[in-house]
Design a protein around this motif. Structure first.
Motif, PDB file in Angstrom:
ATOM      1  N   PHE A  26     -27.470  -3.235  21.161  1.00 24.07           N
ATOM      2  CA  PHE A  26     -27.573  -4.433  20.324  1.00 24.07           C
ATOM      3  C   PHE A  26     -28.635  -5.386  20.873  1.00 24.07           C
ATOM      4  O   PHE A  26     -29.509  -5.855  20.130  1.00 24.07           O
ATOM      5  N   VAL A  27     -28.594  -5.676  22.176  1.00 22.93           N
ATOM      6  CA  VAL A  27     -29.571  -6.610  22.741  1.00 22.93           C
ATOM      7  C   VAL A  27     -30.947  -5.954  22.847  1.00 22.93           C
ATOM      8  O   VAL A  27     -31.972  -6.637  22.711  1.00 22.93           O
ATOM      9  N   GLU A  35     -25.820 -14.826  16.016  1.00 26.86           N
ATOM     10  CA  GLU A  35     -26.283 -14.696  14.633  1.00 26.86           C
ATOM     11  C   GLU A  35     -25.148 -14.206  13.741  1.00 26.86           C
ATOM     12  O   GLU A  35     -24.290 -13.431  14.181  1.00 26.86           O
ATOM     13  N   PRO A  36     -25.113 -14.642  12.475  1.00 28.76           N
ATOM     14  CA  PRO A  36     -24.030 -14.244  11.561  1.00 28.76           C
ATOM     15  C   PRO A  36     -23.899 -12.726  11.398  1.00 28.76           C
ATOM     16  O   PRO A  36     -22.797 -12.215  11.193  1.00 28.76           O
ATOM     17  N   ASP A  41     -23.568  -5.835  12.653  1.00 28.93           N
ATOM     18  CA  ASP A  41     -24.355  -4.916  13.489  1.00 28.93           C
ATOM     19  C   ASP A  41     -23.487  -4.229  14.552  1.00 28.93           C
ATOM     20  O   ASP A  41     -23.694  -3.057  14.878  1.00 28.93           O
ATOM     21  N   LEU A  42     -22.518  -4.972  15.099  1.00 29.23           N
ATOM     22  CA  LEU A  42     -21.649  -4.404  16.133  1.00 29.23           C
ATOM     23  C   LEU A  42     -20.414  -3.731  15.546  1.00 29.23           C
ATOM     24  O   LEU A  42     -19.737  -2.958  16.228  1.00 29.23           O
ATOM     25  N   GLY A  43     -20.118  -4.048  14.306  1.00 31.82           N
ATOM     26  CA  GLY A  43     -18.979  -3.415  13.639  1.00 31.82           C
ATOM     27  C   GLY A  43     -17.638  -3.858  14.175  1.00 31.82           C
ATOM     28  O   GLY A  43     -16.669  -3.095  14.156  1.00 31.82           O
ATOM     29  N   VAL A  44     -17.557  -5.105  14.646  1.00 30.31           N
ATOM     30  CA  VAL A  44     -16.302  -5.640  15.191  1.00 30.31           C
ATOM     31  C   VAL A  44     -16.119  -7.067  14.687  1.00 30.31           C
ATOM     32  O   VAL A  44     -17.014  -7.658  14.096  1.00 30.31           O
ATOM     33  N   MET A  48     -14.358 -10.241  19.026  1.00 28.48           N
ATOM     34  CA  MET A  48     -14.801  -9.072  19.774  1.00 28.48           C
ATOM     35  C   MET A  48     -16.290  -9.137  20.098  1.00 28.48           C
ATOM     36  O   MET A  48     -16.717  -8.641  21.137  1.00 28.48           O
ATOM     37  N   VAL A  49     -17.077  -9.755  19.238  1.00 27.34           N
ATOM     38  CA  VAL A  49     -18.501  -9.969  19.524  1.00 27.34           C
ATOM     39  C   VAL A  49     -18.631 -10.772  20.812  1.00 27.34           C
ATOM     40  O   VAL A  49     -19.403 -10.429  21.715  1.00 27.34           O
TER      41      VAL A  49
END
Length: 282
Positions: A26-27, A35-36, A41-44, A48-49
């Motif tokens: 991700f990074v 970011e919204p 993007d992480l699917g959580v 959890m983000v």
């Protein structure tokens, strides 16, 4: 090592097996956790983000939301040595980083301080120990009992096999396979698992020595004993490990035990990447 005292940030989630790789990618792709679209993007979920961001920092995979050298070394999809964390040695390496670098204060205190005081413990004893350590550090005003209680619960989720699991999700914590903390009464009391030989590779232990020794070329046994505590080794296991390292790296270092004075003497500088390359090259 950091001097901050951190007992929150994980949002009460243990670190799941795939989170470090997911967060690292991700990074690397230039995304931002605030970011919204991060939840997509992480699917959580949102909490959890935040938890993934915290664990990346706690394991030293990122710093200021950018990959560290060890993060790239392990998790890069193209060149990483173990991008999906399938090797037990990688788990030991990550455990060392979590405890030693102290970004997650409780892990450092539990393995390096409380373990010296007792091998068996319950949650209240850990809570009281943290309160005492904060008093000793003149930081008692920063002590929040409820926050520390939650932190203790998450730590135990990270290391202790579930006793009454209701779903497979409860077995997804990253560090469970290390079997470092046990419970025999359903979670009323716990014990550091110091029985039997640790399955720590000499190269991983040597990496820990190099990362902790600074510029010193002679390392006294007291410092090496601390590293043994991180891996829940007793004195005999630690000494055997040091002898093994000296045999495997005899051109670079010596271990001596003369008149009861034990120490590790480096003949020349060894670089962390050199040691890890030897391990992952096997």
């Amino acid at each position: 090592m950091t001097t901050k005292y951190v007992f929150s940030g994980h949002e009460s989630f243990s670190c799941k097996s795939l989170w470090l790789k997911k967060g690292y990618d991700f990074v690397c792709n230039g995304n931002k956790f605030n970011e919204p679209d991060a939840v997509i993007d992480l699917g959580v979920g949102k909490n959890m983000v935040s938890s993934i961001r915290y664990w990346l920092r706690a394991f030293n995979i990122t710093e200021n939301d950018r990959p560290t050298a060890i993060g790239d070394y392990l998790l890069n999809t193209a060149s990483g040595k173990d991008p999906y964390i399938e090797d037990l040695g990688t788990l030991w390496l990550l455990h060392f980083q979590l405890v030693y670098f102290g970004e997650a204060t409780l892990y450092n205190w539990l393995f390096l301080r409380l373990q010296r005081e007792r091998k068996n413990f319950d949650r209240t004893q850990v809570l009281n120990a943290v309160r005492r350590y904060m008093i000793e550090a003149s930081k008692i005003k920063q002590f929040n009992q409820n926050t520390v209680k939650k932190d203790i619960g998450v730590l135990l989720q990270n290391y202790v096999q579930p006793t009454k699991a209701h779903s497979f999700e409860e077995y997804s914590a990253l560090l469970l396979d290390l079997d470092l903390i046990k419970t025999d009464d359903g979670g009323k009391t716990y014990a550091f698992n110091i029985e039997g030989k640790r399955k720590v590779a000499p190269e991983i232990f040597l990496y820990a020595i190099i990362k902790s020794k600074g510029d010193d070329m002679t390392i006294p046994y007291e410092a090496l004993q601390n590293l043994g505590l991180i891996f829940c080794m007793n004195d005999m296991e630690t000494i055997t490990m040091l002898q093994n390292i000296a045999d495997n790296f005899h051109n670079s270092l010596d271990y001596s035990d003369i008149a009861g004075i034990r120490q590790l003497q480096f003949k020349k500088e060894i670089y962390p990447k050199e040691v890890l390359d030897k391990y992952y090259g096997k």
